[in-house]
Scaffold this motif. Structure first.
Motif, PDB file in Angstrom:
ATOM      1  N   GLY A   1      -9.496  13.319   9.376  1.00 39.19           N
ATOM      2  CA  GLY A   1      -8.873  12.056   8.985  1.00 39.19           C
ATOM      3  C   GLY A   1      -7.364  12.205   8.947  1.00 39.19           C
ATOM      4  O   GLY A   1      -6.773  12.827   9.835  1.00 39.19           O
ATOM      5  N   GLU A   2      -6.732  11.698   7.878  1.00 38.14           N
ATOM      6  CA  GLU A   2      -5.257  11.719   7.814  1.00 38.14           C
ATOM      7  C   GLU A   2      -4.737  13.148   7.697  1.00 38.14           C
ATOM      8  O   GLU A   2      -5.030  13.854   6.751  1.00 38.14           O
ATOM      9  CB  GLU A   2      -4.776  10.905   6.606  1.00 38.14           C
ATOM     10  CG  GLU A   2      -3.260  10.889   6.506  1.00 38.14           C
ATOM     11  CD  GLU A   2      -2.744  10.361   5.163  1.00 38.14           C
ATOM     12  OE1 GLU A   2      -3.451   9.581   4.505  1.00 38.14           O
ATOM     13  OE2 GLU A   2      -1.619  10.755   4.787  1.00 38.14           O
ATOM     14  N   ILE A   3      -3.936  13.536   8.668  1.00 36.38           N
ATOM     15  CA  ILE A   3      -3.373  14.888   8.647  1.00 36.38           C
ATOM     16  C   ILE A   3      -1.862  14.814   8.420  1.00 36.38           C
ATOM     17  O   ILE A   3      -1.260  15.726   7.860  1.00 36.38           O
ATOM     18  CB  ILE A   3      -3.741  15.641   9.950  1.00 36.38           C
ATOM     19  CG1 ILE A   3      -3.543  17.148   9.802  1.00 36.38           C
ATOM     20  CG2 ILE A   3      -2.988  15.123  11.158  1.00 36.38           C
ATOM     21  CD1 ILE A   3      -4.224  17.967  10.891  1.00 36.38           C
TER      22      ILE A   3
ATOM     23  N   LEU B   1       0.815  -1.223   0.000  1.00 36.91           N
ATOM     24  CA  LEU B   1       0.000   0.000   0.000  1.00 36.91           C
ATOM     25  C   LEU B   1       0.843   1.265   0.000  1.00 36.91           C
ATOM     26  O   LEU B   1       0.326   2.352  -0.235  1.00 36.91           O
ATOM     27  CB  LEU B   1      -0.896   0.044   1.251  1.00 36.91           C
ATOM     28  CG  LEU B   1      -2.064  -0.919   1.343  1.00 36.91           C
ATOM     29  CD1 LEU B   1      -2.833  -0.682   2.629  1.00 36.91           C
ATOM     30  CD2 LEU B   1      -2.986  -0.754   0.135  1.00 36.91           C
ATOM     31  N   LYS B   2       2.125   1.127   0.283  1.00 33.87           N
ATOM     32  CA  LYS B   2       2.929   2.322   0.541  1.00 33.87           C
ATOM     33  C   LYS B   2       4.076   2.464  -0.458  1.00 33.87           C
ATOM     34  O   LYS B   2       4.484   1.485  -1.078  1.00 33.87           O
ATOM     35  CB  LYS B   2       3.467   2.273   1.978  1.00 33.87           C
ATOM     36  CG  LYS B   2       2.368   2.381   3.052  1.00 33.87           C
ATOM     37  CD  LYS B   2       1.764   3.775   3.086  1.00 33.87           C
ATOM     38  CE  LYS B   2       0.756   3.955   4.199  1.00 33.87           C
ATOM     39  NZ  LYS B   2       0.077   5.268   4.147  1.00 33.87           N
ATOM     40  N   PRO B   3       4.612   3.674  -0.590  1.00 33.57           N
ATOM     41  CA  PRO B   3       5.674   3.922  -1.566  1.00 33.57           C
ATOM     42  C   PRO B   3       6.978   3.181  -1.262  1.00 33.57           C
ATOM     43  O   PRO B   3       7.184   2.668  -0.156  1.00 33.57           O
ATOM     44  CB  PRO B   3       5.904   5.436  -1.473  1.00 33.57           C
ATOM     45  CG  PRO B   3       4.756   5.981  -0.728  1.00 33.57           C
ATOM     46  CD  PRO B   3       4.202   4.889   0.101  1.00 33.57           C
TER      47      PRO B   3
ATOM     48  N   MET C   1       3.721   5.592   9.165  1.00 33.10           N
ATOM     49  CA  MET C   1       2.831   6.119  10.207  1.00 33.10           C
ATOM     50  C   MET C   1       1.898   7.169   9.599  1.00 33.10           C
ATOM     51  O   MET C   1       2.329   8.080   8.906  1.00 33.10           O
ATOM     52  CB  MET C   1       3.622   6.732  11.352  1.00 33.10           C
ATOM     53  CG  MET C   1       4.431   7.943  10.946  1.00 33.10           C
ATOM     54  SD  MET C   1       5.113   8.780  12.381  1.00 33.10           S
ATOM     55  CE  MET C   1       4.874  10.484  11.940  1.00 33.10           C
ATOM     56  N   ASP C   2       0.620   6.992   9.834  1.00 30.53           N
ATOM     57  CA  ASP C   2      -0.356   8.011   9.439  1.00 30.53           C
ATOM     58  C   ASP C   2      -0.996   8.524  10.719  1.00 30.53           C
ATOM     59  O   ASP C   2      -1.436   7.720  11.542  1.00 30.53           O
ATOM     60  CB  ASP C   2      -1.457   7.405   8.555  1.00 30.53           C
ATOM     61  CG  ASP C   2      -1.008   7.258   7.103  1.00 30.53           C
ATOM     62  OD1 ASP C   2       0.160   7.588   6.797  1.00 30.53           O
ATOM     63  OD2 ASP C   2      -1.821   6.807   6.292  1.00 30.53           O
ATOM     64  N   VAL C   3      -1.025   9.832  10.893  1.00 26.99           N
ATOM     65  CA  VAL C   3      -1.718  10.376  12.062  1.00 26.99           C
ATOM     66  C   VAL C   3      -3.112  10.823  11.620  1.00 26.99           C
ATOM     67  O   VAL C   3      -3.255  11.623  10.694  1.00 26.99           O
ATOM     68  CB  VAL C   3      -0.951  11.557  12.690  1.00 26.99           C
ATOM     69  CG1 VAL C   3      -1.728  12.128  13.868  1.00 26.99           C
ATOM     70  CG2 VAL C   3       0.446  11.117  13.131  1.00 26.99           C
TER      71      VAL C   3
END
Ligand code: 4AD
Ligand code: MG
Length: 455
Positions: free
Chosen positions: A377-379, A352-354, A369-371
């Protein structure tokens, strides 16, 4: 020279030192009301704060009375007179006009901003005038404070501000959502190779982090994502710190400290504007901001997040499944219903990630890490970076990338590679979060979205 005025914000803050004195104020007329008692009241706003200054025009003064018909909503004027205590309720001061200069009139029939509430959709069509509204004025001031405090946060911690290029040859996120840069009237490539508007300054920030230790960028980024949502822009600003000798835990700590400190700063310094948002835009605003400061972030793995979502009993439009990206509805469930606080989700599936994210020991996930925060939502999105040459090469091959194009990036892993980590804070999402505006188009002065670019 044009005579300068005292900012209205200044007058309200320290009016006792101006009381009884003759002063000048420059601004735009919000409204004018004529009373039968022989007085006209002009509400003047100069953009320095939400409050208007009431200017009193006595009908005993013939030269002022003559001007009244053109002192209408929208006119740009200068008012000179005596600052007095106001007998009216709700305002401490007013200006008793002696002289008025009208620099620019505004025809009351065609001026689009009348004294009523206009929809945000309508205001977007007159984006050249909307900064004169209470809401966009307040958003602009808060946005300014946020930029200032973000720079301060990083400067105080010894980070160097790096200006990464806007025209780039790489697609950092690898999602192909790039705008091509071409020169008008030129057949061949201007730069001798395909170039794009940057989607992120991260890769270039890494170059400098691996030389100066701690760096950050704060610049515009561009994405040709065809998503017309309330949280996506085609042009948005991002803050991207990058730190050498740091791992995912250090990264999380930095993100948490940063969010906490900047929210605290805005609470301390933008009270009038925040109270306005709490009253007219989002009644839960202040509580949400205080939550950022008081409650530590919840940290969960992606795998745990999916399990929670699967067992939630909620009816999602897209049911959560391991291996699928978290949707806005999932993010909101986690922050608003389940944990009621910011949630950092870590260790996402590598698919899912780069390519640049560090592969975890399980080889299935990466140190991402997604905050996530309530409402928005995702910031923040970030990761520890893959600093092992061989693993990085393998990741890039798996993602069908051309290694030649990234020789310089691989070099950073051949010469003095060290663990490092960073993240991107979406600036408009932050403005959205702090002001409560529903749509991200109100969080930026000139929104660019599919099918829409003014000026
Ligand atoms: O998660 P993203 O795509 O991460 C990166 O670009 C990394 N290179 C950052 C890094 O590690 N240095 O984007 C980061 C943040 C998101 O969390 C979101 O807040 C914001 O940028 N963002 C957008 N904001 C407005 N409109 C869009 N289309 C956005 N896409 C991402
Ligand atoms: Mg992201």
């Amino acid at each position: 020279m044009i005579p300068t005025g005292i900012p209205i914000k200044e007058l309200f803050r320290s009016f006792s030192s101006h009381l009884g004195k003759d002063i000048r104020v420059n601004g735009w007329v919000r409204t004018r009301r004529d009373s039968k008692a022989g007085i006209s009241f002009v509400e003047l706003n100069d953009g320095s704060c939400l409050k208007n200054l009431q200017v009193i025009i006595s009908h005993d003064n013939p030269s002022l009375v003559e001007m009244l018909p053109i002192i209408t909503t929208g006119a740009g004027i200068s008012a000179f007179g005596t600052l007095k205590k106001s007998p009216a309720k709700g305002q401490p001061i007013e200006l008793e006009a002696k002289e008025i200069t009208i620099y620019g009139t505004a025809d009351p029939v065609s001026y689009p901003l009348q004294k009523k509430r206009h929809s945000f959709e309508f205001l977007r069509q007159i984006a050249h005038l909307r900064p004169r509204t209470n809401t966009i004025g307040a958003v602009t001031r808060v946005r300014n404070r946020l930029s200032y405090t973000i720079h301060r946060f990083f400067q105080e911690r010894g980070f160097y501000y790096i200006h990464t290029p806007i025209i780039t040859t790489s697609d950092c996120e690898g999602a192909g959502e790039v705008f091509r840069v071409v020169a008008e009237h030129m057949e061949e490539e201007f730069f001798g190779r395909p170039t794009y508007l940057t989607v992120s300054g991260q890769l270039q920030a890494e170059i400098f982090a691996l030389a100066l230790g701690k760096v950050y960028t704060f610049g515009p980024t561009f994405r040709a994502e065809n998503s017309n949502t309330r949280r996506h822009l085609a042009e948005f600003w991002m803050i991207e710190p990058e730190v050498a000798f740091a791992d995912i835990e250090d990264n999380l700590k930095l993100a948490e400290e940063m969010l906490r400190q900047i929210v605290q700063d805005v609470l301390d310094n933008c009270d009038e504007d925040l109270q306005f948002f709490a009253r007219f835009i989002d009644p839960n605003l202040i509580g949400r901001l205080e939550m950022i400061i008081k409650k530590p972030f919840e940290v969960i793995t992606y795998t745990e997040a999916v399990k929670i979502l699967e067992e939630s009993g909620e009816q999602f439009d897209y049911p959560a499944r391991w291996g699928c990206d978290l949707q806005a509805e999932h993010e909101r469930y986690l922050t608003e219903k389940k944990f009621k606080r910011p949630v950092a989700v870590i260790d996402y599936p590598r698919t899912l990630k780069p390519f640049y994210m560090k592969v975890n020991d399980d080889e299935q996930t990466v140190a991402a890490m997604d905050v996530l925060v309530p409402e928005v939502g995702e910031i923040v999105g970030g990761s520890e970076r893959e600093y092992r040459y061989d693993v990085l090469v393998e990741q890039m091959k798996q993602k069908n990338m051309n290694l030649e194009d990234y020789q310089w990036y691989l070099d950073l892993r051949r010469f003095g590679s060290v663990p490092h980590a960073g993240f991107g804070l979406g600036f408009e999402r932050l403005v959205q979060f702090v002001t409560g505006v529903q749509n991200i188009r109100e969080a930026i002065p000139f929104p660019r979205t599919p099918g829409h670019a003014l000026f």
